[in-house]
Design a protein around this motif. Structure first.
Motif, PDB file in Angstrom:
ATOM      1  N   GLU A 374      -8.541 -34.470  29.916  1.00 36.99           N
ATOM      2  CA  GLU A 374      -7.900 -34.555  28.623  1.00 36.99           C
ATOM      3  C   GLU A 374      -8.663 -33.664  27.646  1.00 36.99           C
ATOM      4  O   GLU A 374      -9.874 -33.473  27.794  1.00 36.99           O
ATOM      5  CB  GLU A 374      -7.888 -35.999  28.101  1.00 36.99           C
ATOM      6  CG  GLU A 374      -7.106 -36.972  28.954  1.00 36.99           C
ATOM      7  CD  GLU A 374      -5.596 -36.776  28.864  1.00 36.99           C
ATOM      8  OE1 GLU A 374      -5.154 -36.064  27.924  1.00 36.99           O
ATOM      9  OE2 GLU A 374      -4.868 -37.321  29.701  1.00 36.99           O
ATOM     10  N   ILE A 375      -7.970 -33.107  26.675  1.00 41.82           N
ATOM     11  CA  ILE A 375      -8.642 -32.316  25.662  1.00 41.82           C
ATOM     12  C   ILE A 375      -8.225 -32.792  24.281  1.00 41.82           C
ATOM     13  O   ILE A 375      -7.133 -33.331  24.100  1.00 41.82           O
ATOM     14  CB  ILE A 375      -8.366 -30.801  25.797  1.00 41.82           C
ATOM     15  CG1 ILE A 375      -6.884 -30.477  25.624  1.00 41.82           C
ATOM     16  CG2 ILE A 375      -8.909 -30.265  27.096  1.00 41.82           C
ATOM     17  CD1 ILE A 375      -6.603 -28.978  25.571  1.00 41.82           C
ATOM     18  N   ALA A 376      -9.121 -32.603  23.328  1.00 50.52           N
ATOM     19  CA  ALA A 376      -8.849 -32.861  21.927  1.00 50.52           C
ATOM     20  C   ALA A 376      -9.537 -31.764  21.125  1.00 50.52           C
ATOM     21  O   ALA A 376     -10.478 -31.124  21.616  1.00 50.52           O
ATOM     22  CB  ALA A 376      -9.344 -34.243  21.514  1.00 50.52           C
ATOM     23  N   LEU A 377      -9.094 -31.547  19.909  1.00 48.66           N
ATOM     24  CA  LEU A 377      -9.636 -30.475  19.090  1.00 48.66           C
ATOM     25  C   LEU A 377     -10.214 -31.037  17.798  1.00 48.66           C
ATOM     26  O   LEU A 377      -9.631 -31.934  17.176  1.00 48.66           O
ATOM     27  CB  LEU A 377      -8.546 -29.462  18.736  1.00 48.66           C
ATOM     28  CG  LEU A 377      -7.827 -28.764  19.893  1.00 48.66           C
ATOM     29  CD1 LEU A 377      -6.783 -27.799  19.343  1.00 48.66           C
ATOM     30  CD2 LEU A 377      -8.811 -28.019  20.767  1.00 48.66           C
ATOM     31  N   GLN A 378     -11.356 -30.488  17.429  1.00 50.26           N
ATOM     32  CA  GLN A 378     -11.881 -30.655  16.085  1.00 50.26           C
ATOM     33  C   GLN A 378     -11.690 -29.312  15.386  1.00 50.26           C
ATOM     34  O   GLN A 378     -12.132 -28.278  15.894  1.00 50.26           O
ATOM     35  CB  GLN A 378     -13.361 -31.029  16.114  1.00 50.26           C
ATOM     36  CG  GLN A 378     -13.625 -32.422  16.669  1.00 50.26           C
ATOM     37  CD  GLN A 378     -15.108 -32.737  16.701  1.00 50.26           C
ATOM     38  OE1 GLN A 378     -15.941 -31.848  16.821  1.00 50.26           O
ATOM     39  NE2 GLN A 378     -15.442 -34.020  16.609  1.00 50.26           N
ATOM     40  N   VAL A 379     -11.037 -29.326  14.239  1.00 47.27           N
ATOM     41  CA  VAL A 379     -10.653 -28.080  13.568  1.00 47.27           C
ATOM     42  C   VAL A 379     -11.077 -28.157  12.106  1.00 47.27           C
ATOM     43  O   VAL A 379     -10.778 -29.143  11.407  1.00 47.27           O
ATOM     44  CB  VAL A 379      -9.130 -27.838  13.662  1.00 47.27           C
ATOM     45  CG1 VAL A 379      -8.756 -26.533  12.981  1.00 47.27           C
ATOM     46  CG2 VAL A 379      -8.687 -27.828  15.123  1.00 47.27           C
ATOM     47  N   GLU A 380     -11.766 -27.127  11.659  1.00 50.44           N
ATOM     48  CA  GLU A 380     -12.080 -27.009  10.237  1.00 50.44           C
ATOM     49  C   GLU A 380     -10.843 -26.498   9.525  1.00 50.44           C
ATOM     50  O   GLU A 380     -10.530 -25.299   9.556  1.00 50.44           O
ATOM     51  CB  GLU A 380     -13.259 -26.058  10.022  1.00 50.44           C
ATOM     52  CG  GLU A 380     -14.590 -26.590  10.511  1.00 50.44           C
ATOM     53  CD  GLU A 380     -15.741 -25.674  10.153  1.00 50.44           C
ATOM     54  OE1 GLU A 380     -15.556 -24.780   9.298  1.00 50.44           O
ATOM     55  OE2 GLU A 380     -16.832 -25.821  10.741  1.00 50.44           O
ATOM     56  N   CYS A 381     -10.110 -27.435   8.907  1.00 44.26           N
ATOM     57  CA  CYS A 381      -8.866 -27.084   8.211  1.00 44.26           C
ATOM     58  C   CYS A 381      -8.500 -28.222   7.273  1.00 44.26           C
ATOM     59  O   CYS A 381      -9.021 -29.341   7.404  1.00 44.26           O
ATOM     60  CB  CYS A 381      -7.739 -26.819   9.210  1.00 44.26           C
ATOM     61  SG  CYS A 381      -7.161 -28.306  10.064  1.00 44.26           S
ATOM     62  N   PRO A 382      -7.589 -28.000   6.344  1.00 45.83           N
ATOM     63  CA  PRO A 382      -7.122 -29.092   5.495  1.00 45.83           C
ATOM     64  C   PRO A 382      -6.419 -30.158   6.334  1.00 45.83           C
ATOM     65  O   PRO A 382      -5.652 -29.828   7.257  1.00 45.83           O
ATOM     66  CB  PRO A 382      -6.133 -28.408   4.540  1.00 45.83           C
ATOM     67  CG  PRO A 382      -6.495 -26.959   4.580  1.00 45.83           C
ATOM     68  CD  PRO A 382      -7.009 -26.700   5.959  1.00 45.83           C
ATOM     69  N   PRO A 383      -6.663 -31.452   6.073  1.00 40.98           N
ATOM     70  CA  PRO A 383      -5.987 -32.506   6.850  1.00 40.98           C
ATOM     71  C   PRO A 383      -4.474 -32.382   6.856  1.00 40.98           C
ATOM     72  O   PRO A 383      -3.820 -32.756   7.840  1.00 40.98           O
ATOM     73  CB  PRO A 383      -6.444 -33.788   6.133  1.00 40.98           C
ATOM     74  CG  PRO A 383      -7.761 -33.427   5.509  1.00 40.98           C
ATOM     75  CD  PRO A 383      -7.614 -31.993   5.098  1.00 40.98           C
ATOM     76  N   SER A 384      -3.912 -31.830   5.793  1.00 42.40           N
ATOM     77  CA  SER A 384      -2.457 -31.692   5.713  1.00 42.40           C
ATOM     78  C   SER A 384      -1.890 -30.733   6.753  1.00 42.40           C
ATOM     79  O   SER A 384      -0.679 -30.715   6.998  1.00 42.40           O
ATOM     80  CB  SER A 384      -2.049 -31.212   4.311  1.00 42.40           C
ATOM     81  OG  SER A 384      -2.667 -29.956   4.023  1.00 42.40           O
ATOM     82  N   LEU A 385      -2.763 -29.937   7.370  1.00 41.75           N
ATOM     83  CA  LEU A 385      -2.305 -28.931   8.332  1.00 41.75           C
ATOM     84  C   LEU A 385      -2.266 -29.469   9.762  1.00 41.75           C
ATOM     85  O   LEU A 385      -1.695 -28.836  10.651  1.00 41.75           O
ATOM     86  CB  LEU A 385      -3.229 -27.708   8.271  1.00 41.75           C
ATOM     87  CG  LEU A 385      -2.765 -26.407   8.931  1.00 41.75           C
ATOM     88  CD1 LEU A 385      -1.497 -25.884   8.276  1.00 41.75           C
ATOM     89  CD2 LEU A 385      -3.873 -25.352   8.866  1.00 41.75           C
ATOM     90  N   VAL A 386      -2.852 -30.648   9.992  1.00 42.91           N
ATOM     91  CA  VAL A 386      -2.995 -31.166  11.358  1.00 42.91           C
ATOM     92  C   VAL A 386      -1.652 -31.295  12.059  1.00 42.91           C
ATOM     93  O   VAL A 386      -1.489 -30.904  13.227  1.00 42.91           O
ATOM     94  CB  VAL A 386      -3.730 -32.527  11.333  1.00 42.91           C
ATOM     95  CG1 VAL A 386      -3.586 -33.249  12.680  1.00 42.91           C
ATOM     96  CG2 VAL A 386      -5.200 -32.325  11.004  1.00 42.91           C
ATOM     97  N   GLY A 387      -0.650 -31.838  11.389  1.00 46.72           N
ATOM     98  CA  GLY A 387       0.653 -32.033  12.026  1.00 46.72           C
ATOM     99  C   GLY A 387       1.275 -30.730  12.490  1.00 46.72           C
ATOM    100  O   GLY A 387       1.810 -30.645  13.608  1.00 46.72           O
ATOM    101  N   GLU A 388       1.190 -29.695  11.668  1.00 48.31           N
ATOM    102  CA  GLU A 388       1.767 -28.405  12.043  1.00 48.31           C
ATOM    103  C   GLU A 388       1.018 -27.784  13.218  1.00 48.31           C
ATOM    104  O   GLU A 388       1.628 -27.189  14.122  1.00 48.31           O
ATOM    105  CB  GLU A 388       1.743 -27.462  10.841  1.00 48.31           C
ATOM    106  CG  GLU A 388       2.479 -26.147  11.091  1.00 48.31           C
ATOM    107  CD  GLU A 388       2.489 -25.252   9.871  1.00 48.31           C
ATOM    108  OE1 GLU A 388       2.933 -24.084  10.020  1.00 48.31           O
ATOM    109  OE2 GLU A 388       2.062 -25.685   8.792  1.00 48.31           O
TER     110      GLU A 388
END
Length: 429
Positions: A374-388
């Motif tokens: 399984e994989i998951a991502l940690q991303v430096e970005c605004p939380p509002s962008l996660v869904g897109e």
């Protein structure tokens, strides 16, 4: 040994290219036996000789692997038996980065070090670099071969070259401004890091004179979204390059930027199925296997690179007839992740994430759910962008991949090879 850098070899017929490769190979092989104990023993053990009359006879020779070379150096320290000449004939010491284990030591004679420089000169010329350019190499010069050969190649080209070792990122940006650098050479990750530092420090990259960036050390400059991000940040054209400490500087990008060309004047390339060892057809993906034709003091015959590439055939709009690798290095065999039956390469994830200008950095976390990865991502970005981001990943891979937004600056930055995959599977056993 005479070089084969025929001025128009790259646009010659395949028959002429292969004839020149065979001639280079035959001449080089006569220098190996009986001087090189490693290959003498290896070939005799397989019942093979070094008398090849056709290029396709190369497939009769056994592969060489990094594991073999490391084991040879462990049995015969420091440098192993893959040395054709006495130690006094070698003038350069380097070693691999050690990112996947114990570093491999590599030596070069004056002749083979010049060959390295000639190969890098080809990289520069394909990118449109000339002797009128000022080349800045953003690299901490140490035993890793990295961009040492790029430095030598710039000298060979006749351009002014500025080494950027021993500096932090802001100092490098200021130095590039001071010397009016027109070409930047670094990893793709570090090009993005320099752009990030410039934003943080209020340093205007557009005031620099950089018109070309050349990247190596990791996949990136052939990944469309990553290349686009670099080009937009720097206002310059970004070119890919591929090389290996144990092999040489074998790949370059032409002006069409469709991927990497193999420099077939100095290397023989095979693209093989990793399991069967048979050639893959045009359009298919296989492992790149290389033989260099100018490093006879420390040769590598049929070296299994572990890199996965796509066979793009021998036609490119630029007019070169050298083998084309669309998309450059797609990933390493041991980097491929199989998530719920889907093959995913980290470079493909990068291509998705770098489409979003708001993404500053990311990490891929690999875990296991029973027998499945399984994989998951940690991303430096605004939380509002996660869904897109999650929806774009789903559309690209047919999988739902969890994405966590983390604070900007919380993930590591990289000057050399980026390490963005964190494997937690062993910890969970």
């Amino acid at each position: 040994m005479p070089q084969s850098n025929h001025p128009r070899l790259e646009t010659a017929s395949r028959s002429l290219i292969e004839a020149r490769q065979l001639a280079r190979l035959q001449l080089g092989l006569t220098r190996i036996l009986p001087r090189n104990s490693f290959y003498e023993r290896k070939l005799l053990a397989n019942g093979q000789s070094l008398s090849l009359t056709r290029l396709r006879d190369l497939s009769l020779l056994p592969f060489t692997t990094k594991q073999e070379l490391l084991a040879d150096q462990e049995r015969h320290p420091l440098y192993g038996e893959n040395m054709t000449y006495a130690l006094s004939e070698y003038v350069r010491y380097h070693q691999t980065s050690g990112t996947t284990g114990r570093p491999l030591r590599v030596l070069d004679t004056a002749e083979s070090w010049k060959w390295w420089a000639d190969c890098w000169k080809t990289v520069y010329q394909a990118a449109g670099v000339t002797r009128d350019d000022v080349i800045f190499i953003a690299f901490g010069f140490g035993p890793f071969i990295g961009f040492w050969a790029a430095y030598e190649g710039a000298k060979n080209l006749g351009a002014l070259v500025v080494p950027g070792g021993g500096m932090d990122s802001l100092q490098r940006l200021r130095m590039m401004q001071d010397v009016q650098a027109t070409v930047l050479v670094c990893t793709p990750s570090y090009a993005l890091r320099l752009a990030e530092v410039a934003r943080q420090e209020g340093f205007d990259l557009q005031k620099l004179k950089v018109r070309i960036t050349i990247h190596a050390g990791e996949p990136g400059a052939s990944i469309p979204a990553t290349r686009r991000r670099i080009e937009e940040a720097w206002g310059a054209k970004a070119y890919d390059h591929a090389g290996m400490s144990e092999m040489g500087a074998y790949g370059f990008t032409c002006e069409r930027q469709h991927g990497l060309h193999v420099n077939e004047g100095e290397f023989i390339a095979e693209i093989l199925d990793p399991r069967s060892g048979q050639p893959v057809p045009v359009g298919e993906v296989g492992e790149l296997v290389l033989t260099n034709l100018g490093r006879w003091g420390n040769p590598a015959l049929r070296y299994r690179t572990g890199d996965l590439v796509r066979n793009g055939g021998y036609s490119c709009p630029c007019g070169r007839a050298f083998l084309l690798l669309p998309g450059g290095i797609l990933g390493r065999i041991d980097d491929m992740l199989i998530v719920r039956g889907v093959n995913i390469y980290p470079s493909a994830i990068a291509d998705v994430l770098h489409r979003f200008p708001e993404v500053a950095e990311y990490r891929i976390i690999v875990t296991s759910n029973g027998p499945l990865d399984e994989i998951a991502l940690q991303v430096e970005c605004p939380p509002s962008l996660v869904g897109e981001i999650q929806e774009t990943l789903r559309a690209s891979f047919g999988l739902r991949i969890p994405v966590e937004a983390v604070a900007e600056g919380s993930l590591p930055r990289f000057e050399l090879k980026a390490k963005r995959v964190e494997d937690r599977r062993r910890r969970m056993l």
